[in-house]
Design an enzyme around this catalytic site. Structure first.
Site, PDB file in Angstrom:
ATOM      1  CB  ILE A  61      -0.974  -0.045   1.218  1.00 16.04           C
ATOM      2  CG1 ILE A  61      -1.705  -1.398   1.265  1.00 16.04           C
ATOM      3  CG2 ILE A  61      -1.988   1.083   1.161  1.00 16.04           C
ATOM      4  CD1 ILE A  61      -2.636  -1.672   0.084  1.00 16.04           C
ATOM      5  CG  HIS A  62       3.433   1.437  -3.444  1.00 15.49           C
ATOM      6  ND1 HIS A  62       4.714   0.943  -3.434  1.00 15.49           N
ATOM      7  CD2 HIS A  62       2.717   0.607  -4.245  1.00 15.49           C
ATOM      8  CE1 HIS A  62       4.781  -0.125  -4.205  1.00 15.49           C
ATOM      9  NE2 HIS A  62       3.585  -0.354  -4.700  1.00 15.49           N
ATOM     10  CG  ASP A  63       0.025   6.251  -3.169  1.00 13.15           C
ATOM     11  OD1 ASP A  63       1.228   6.410  -3.448  1.00 13.15           O
ATOM     12  OD2 ASP A  63      -0.872   6.151  -4.029  1.00 13.15           O
TER      13      ASP A  63
END
Ligand code: BDR
Ligand code: CA
Length: 334
Positions: A249-251
Site C-alpha cells: 500500500i505504497h501511498d
C-alpha cells in the site's frame, strides 16, 4: 492541554487503491485538516481518478472539495489523450477495484488543481503540506507558474522513486516514470522546501499481508469491507506478478510517516541529492540518489529507506479503526 492547530494538508492523488487507503487515513487523522484534494492522471485517466476522489470524500462525508488537475504528463499535455491507455488493470477497471460507491458532483470545484494549490499556498505561506501520491504534474505546473510562491510550501511528502529498485522498468517507479520531467522540476525546489521521498525501498517493507486484509474485513465494519472489496484485484496482481500474498500500500507510507515519523529510524532518513532521469528508455524516471554523499551535490531531499512494518500498520489501524487496533496487536501475525 495546549491547543495544537491542525496541519493544513493538500492531497494530490490519482486514486488508485493504495491512494484510497492513504486518503481515508489522512481524512480520519485528527491532527490534519485536509483542505483540498487535487487529482492527476496516473493510475487511470483523469475522469476516473477524479470520480474516485469524490467517492472517497463522500464515503467519509469529508468537508473538503476536489480539484481536477492535469490530464496527462507534462510533455503530453498538448496531445490528445487516449483514456484507454492507462496503467492497466492493477487497480481494477475503474481504479478502485470496481466497488460501488456514490459520488456527489457538487464536491467538484470549478477551480483547477494548479490554481487551487497556488491560492492555498498564498493564503497560508509556509504552512501547507502536500501529500503527493501520484505523478507530480500538478506540482510541476504550479512551480512553473509561480516558482517563488511554491517555495513557501512547507513540506512535500512524495511517494515515488526508489534507491535500489523500480516497478515499471528495473530502475524506474511508476509515479516518477509516468512524468519524469515533473518529478525533476519538483526536486528543483528541494533546497527551499522539505521534500521527503518514499520510494519502493521503504514501501515494499511495509506490505499488508493476506492476514492484514482478512482482519480489516472481519473487524473494520463497513469501511473495512469496502477496503477489502477494493483491494481484491490489486492483491491478485501482487500474487500473479510478484508472488506476494498481500499487497504493497505504497501511498499510505508518506501519510503514516507524516503522522508518526518514529516508524523509521532517523539513521534511515538521508538528507541528500536526488535527481530524476528524463532520458528515454530503461532509465526514464529512475531516481539517482546520493546516499553516500562524497560529492557535495546540493541536498534537495530527505529520502526514507526503511520503516518498521508492524508499527506502520498499527498506526494505520489505530487511526482508521480505533479500538479495534488492540485486537490487531494481540492476534494478527503480519
Ligand atoms: C505508485 O504507483 C501507483 O500505482 C500507486 O498508486 C503508487 O502511487 C507505486 O509505484
Ligand atoms: Ca498513487
Amino acid at each position: 492541554m495546549s491547543y495544537q492547530p491542525k496541519r493544513k494538508i493538500i492531497i494530490d492523488t490519482d486514486p488508485g487503491v493504495d491512494d484510497a487507503f492513504a486518503i481515508v487515513t489522512a481524512l480520519k487523522y485528527q491532527g490534519f485538516e485536509v483542505v483540498g484534494i487535487t487529482t492527476v492522471a496516473g493510475n487511470k485517466g483523469l475522469d476516473y481518478v477524479t470520480k474516485n476522489a469524490l467517492k472517497l470524500v463522500g464515503l467519509l462525508n469529508a468537508d473538503c472539495m476536489v480539484y481536477q488537475g492535469a490530464h496527462a504528463a507534462l510533455k503530453d499535455l498538448d496531445k490528445p489523450v487516449d483514456q484507454s491507455k492507462d496503467a492497466g488493470n492493477t487497480h481494477g477497471f475503474d481504479g478502485l477495484g470496481g466497488i460501488k460507491l456514490p459520488y456527489d458532483l457538487s464536491r467538484l470545484s470549478e477551480q483547477s488543481a494548479v490554481d487551487y494549490i497556488l491560492a492555498t499556498v498564498e493564503q497560508y505561506p509556509n504552512e501547507v503540506e502536500i501529500m503527493a501520491l501520484g505523478p507530480l504534474t500538478n506540482i510541476a505546473l504550479a512551480i512553473q507558474t509561480e516558482p517563488e510562491l511554491m517555495k513557501k510550501v512547507k513540506t512535500i511528502w512524495s511517494m515515488g522513486g526508489g534507491v535500489y529498485r523500480g516497478n515499471v522498468t528495473p530502475v524506474a517507479e511508476f509515479n516518477y516514470w509516468f512524468d519524469a520531467e515533473s518529478a525533476q522540476i519538483t526536486y528543483s525546489i528541494g533546497q527551499d522546501v522539505d521534500i521527503y521521498m518514499f520510494g519502493l525501498d521503504v514501501t515494499y517493507q511495509t506490505y499488508f499481508t493476506a492476514n492484514d486484509f482478512f482482519f480489516i474485513k472481519q473487524e473494520g465494519g463497513e469501511l473495512g469491507r469496502h477496503f477489502y472489496d477494493m483491494v481484491q484485484d490489486y492483491a491478485d496482481s501482487y500474487w500473479k506478478n510478484r508472488r506476494i500474498t498481500g499487497a504493497v500500500i505504497h501511498d499510505l507510507v508518506p501519510v503514516i510517516y507524516a503522522i508518526d515519523p518514529t516508524i523509521s529510524n532517523p539513521e534511515d532518513v538521508y538528507h541528500c541529492a536526488v535527481s530524476v532521469s528524463c532520458e528515454p528508455g530503461l532509465v526514464h524516471g529512475q531516481t539517482v540518489v546520493d546516499l553516500v554523499d562524497r560529492h557535495n551535490y546540493l541536498k534537495n531531499s530527505y529520502v526514507v529507506i526503511n520503516a518498521d512494518d508492524r508499527k506502520f500498520k498499527e498506526v494505520f489501524m489505530e487511526i482508521v479503526f480505533g479500538e479495534v487496533a488492540d485486537l490487531y496487536k494481540k492476534y494478527v501475525v503480519s
